[in-house]
Design a protein around this motif. Structure first.
Motif, PDB file in Angstrom:
ATOM      1  N   ALA B  21       0.831  -1.211   0.000  1.00  0.00           N
ATOM      2  CA  ALA B  21       0.000   0.000   0.000  1.00  0.00           C
ATOM      3  C   ALA B  21       0.863   1.258   0.000  1.00  0.00           C
ATOM      4  O   ALA B  21       0.601   2.217  -0.724  1.00  0.00           O
ATOM      5  N   LEU B  22       1.928   1.242   0.809  1.00  0.00           N
ATOM      6  CA  LEU B  22       2.808   2.410   0.882  1.00  0.00           C
ATOM      7  C   LEU B  22       3.574   2.605  -0.420  1.00  0.00           C
ATOM      8  O   LEU B  22       3.779   3.730  -0.873  1.00  0.00           O
ATOM      9  N   ALA B  23       4.000   1.475  -1.041  1.00  0.00           N
ATOM     10  CA  ALA B  23       4.737   1.555  -2.303  1.00  0.00           C
ATOM     11  C   ALA B  23       3.855   2.191  -3.378  1.00  0.00           C
ATOM     12  O   ALA B  23       4.302   3.022  -4.160  1.00  0.00           O
ATOM     13  N   LEU B  24       2.588   1.821  -3.369  1.00  0.00           N
ATOM     14  CA  LEU B  24       1.633   2.391  -4.327  1.00  0.00           C
ATOM     15  C   LEU B  24       1.518   3.908  -4.107  1.00  0.00           C
ATOM     16  O   LEU B  24       1.488   4.693  -5.051  1.00  0.00           O
ATOM     17  N   GLY B  25       1.487   4.288  -2.815  1.00  0.00           N
ATOM     18  CA  GLY B  25       1.389   5.707  -2.473  1.00  0.00           C
ATOM     19  C   GLY B  25       2.585   6.499  -2.968  1.00  0.00           C
ATOM     20  O   GLY B  25       2.464   7.644  -3.384  1.00  0.00           O
ATOM     21  N   LEU B  26       3.763   5.879  -2.947  1.00  0.00           N
ATOM     22  CA  LEU B  26       4.990   6.570  -3.367  1.00  0.00           C
ATOM     23  C   LEU B  26       5.005   6.868  -4.863  1.00  0.00           C
ATOM     24  O   LEU B  26       5.684   7.782  -5.306  1.00  0.00           O
ATOM     25  N   ARG B  28       2.597   7.963  -6.547  1.00  0.00           N
ATOM     26  CA  ARG B  28       1.733   9.095  -6.878  1.00  0.00           C
ATOM     27  C   ARG B  28       2.428  10.405  -6.561  1.00  0.00           C
ATOM     28  O   ARG B  28       3.120  10.513  -5.554  1.00  0.00           O
ATOM     29  N   ASP B  29       2.212  11.404  -7.409  1.00  0.00           N
ATOM     30  CA  ASP B  29       2.770  12.717  -7.160  1.00  0.00           C
ATOM     31  C   ASP B  29       1.794  13.500  -6.275  1.00  0.00           C
ATOM     32  O   ASP B  29       0.687  13.806  -6.688  1.00  0.00           O
ATOM     33  N   PRO B  30       2.204  13.813  -5.040  1.00  0.00           N
ATOM     34  CA  PRO B  30       1.271  14.474  -4.129  1.00  0.00           C
ATOM     35  C   PRO B  30       0.922  15.897  -4.561  1.00  0.00           C
ATOM     36  O   PRO B  30      -0.016  16.495  -4.053  1.00  0.00           O
ATOM     37  N   ARG B  31       1.687  16.461  -5.518  1.00  0.00           N
ATOM     38  CA  ARG B  31       1.384  17.834  -5.941  1.00  0.00           C
ATOM     39  C   ARG B  31       0.204  17.869  -6.894  1.00  0.00           C
ATOM     40  O   ARG B  31      -0.392  18.898  -7.122  1.00  0.00           O
ATOM     41  N   ILE B  32      -0.069  16.712  -7.519  1.00  0.00           N
ATOM     42  CA  ILE B  32      -1.168  16.698  -8.488  1.00  0.00           C
ATOM     43  C   ILE B  32      -2.476  16.382  -7.777  1.00  0.00           C
ATOM     44  O   ILE B  32      -2.659  15.301  -7.250  1.00  0.00           O
ATOM     45  N   LEU B  33      -3.334  17.369  -7.748  1.00  0.00           N
ATOM     46  CA  LEU B  33      -4.628  17.171  -7.122  1.00  0.00           C
ATOM     47  C   LEU B  33      -5.645  16.916  -8.222  1.00  0.00           C
ATOM     48  O   LEU B  33      -5.549  17.474  -9.300  1.00  0.00           O
ATOM     49  N   PRO B  34      -6.627  16.089  -7.952  1.00  0.00           N
ATOM     50  CA  PRO B  34      -7.633  15.847  -8.985  1.00  0.00           C
ATOM     51  C   PRO B  34      -8.381  17.149  -9.278  1.00  0.00           C
ATOM     52  O   PRO B  34      -8.679  17.899  -8.365  1.00  0.00           O
TER      53      PRO B  34
END
Lengths: 133, 179
Positions: B21-26, B28-34
């Motif tokens: 789950a954490l690897a999947l989270g990594l 993703r770019d947290p700066r990109i908001l939907p």
């Protein structure tokens, strides 16, 4: 000396007053409502602060927007909805309870329940273990 | 509940699940908001023209053509990087509308003098009136707006060659193919 001291104390009086004089001053009830709303809205450029806590320019503009919407007659819920329509759920500091957050809200309680089941099984099997020589 | 031989592995399975789950989270770019605005109308606004403080610009500035709407500011370092690409695009006939965001008029104009002006019109938005309605979190950001004034695509970050070829141009071509 006394004159100097009183002048100095005047100086301390001046600071908060000048901080309040801006182009936009809103009635106290609007201000109170707006602060409450603002504490629930995330500053989208600083992420972990509310717009009330943040010094970012965009947070300032959003604080102003909240006040303007209230003055225009929006209810606090409508203001929240206005901002959420534009920035998404992300802007809400308190995640709403909805299908994609069920795991988030229920997770800690599930873990707690699992822990109690584990504990109960441990405790209830122990006397047998002891009975065995 | 769990087969006897697997009991020892249970912590390992749970651990692997958390790592997954954490690897999947990594990734993703947290700066990109939907974006909430895809396929919704471009917001209404009344703001002044950067080049003419007396002229009021409204949504009509988009006209009935496909446009790119690009958010920039003289304070924005990344905007300098994407600027040559925007110059090239406007040279090849792409209609680009600018939003000069959180800037002073003089600095905005000076920046366009220095780097060139790829914009058909520049909307001056010093207090984020339009920026908030667009859900903007930073500059540069670029929107693709169709002929009917609906937002069809949003790109957060620099418009590079790659972004143009793989994202913006296909979005524009898709709009043109539909009408």
């Amino acid at each position: 000396m006394r004159i100097f001291a009183s002048l100095l104390s005047l100086l301390f009086l001046a600071a908060p007053v000048s901080a309040q004089t801006g182009p936009d001053i809103f009635p106290p009830d609007i201000e109170k409502q707006a602060r409450e709303i603002g504490r629930g809205l995330r500053c989208v450029v600083c992420r972990s602060q509310s717009i009330e806590d943040s010094d970012a320019d965009l947070a300032g503009d959003m604080r102003l927007l909240v006040r303007r919407r209230l003055v225009a007659g929006d209810s606090p819920e409508e203001v929240m909805e206005y901002v959420r329509d534009r920035y998404g759920d992300y802007v809400l500091l308190r995640p709403p309870v909805q299908p994609n957050t069920w795991a988030l809200w229920a997770g800690p309680f599930l873990v707690l329940i699992m822990f109690f089941i584990f504990l109960w099984r441990r405790v209830s099997t122990r006397p047998d273990d002891r009975a065995a020589p | 509940m769990v087969p006897e031989f697997m009991k020892g592995f249970l912590p390992l399975v749970v651990f692997a699940g958390i790592v997954g789950a954490l690897a999947l989270g990594l990734t993703r770019d947290p700066r990109i908001l939907p974006s909430e605005l895809i396929n919704k109308p471009f917001p209404e606004f009344e703001l002044s023209d950067l080049h003419n403080a007396d002229a009021t610009l409204t949504k009509d500035v988009l006209g009935d053509r496909v446009s790119l709407v690009n958010v920039f500011g003289s304070w924005c370092m990344a905007c300098v990087q994407e600027h040559p690409k925007l110059m090239e695009l406007s040279g090849s006939g792409v209609n680009i509308i600018g939003i000069n965001w959180r800037d002073s008029r003089s600095k905005g104009l000076q920046w366009l003098d220095t780097h060139g002006n790829p914009y058909a019109r520049v909307i001056y938005d010093p207090y984020s009136r339009l920026a908030i309605d667009l859900g903007i979190t930073g500059a540069p950001e670029t929107f693709v707006v169709d002929r009917d004034g609906n937002i069809r695509y949003r790109h957060v970050g620099i418009v590079s060659d790659d972004v143009w070829k793989t994202r913006l141009r296909p979005a524009i071509e898709q709009i043109k193919a539909q009408s």
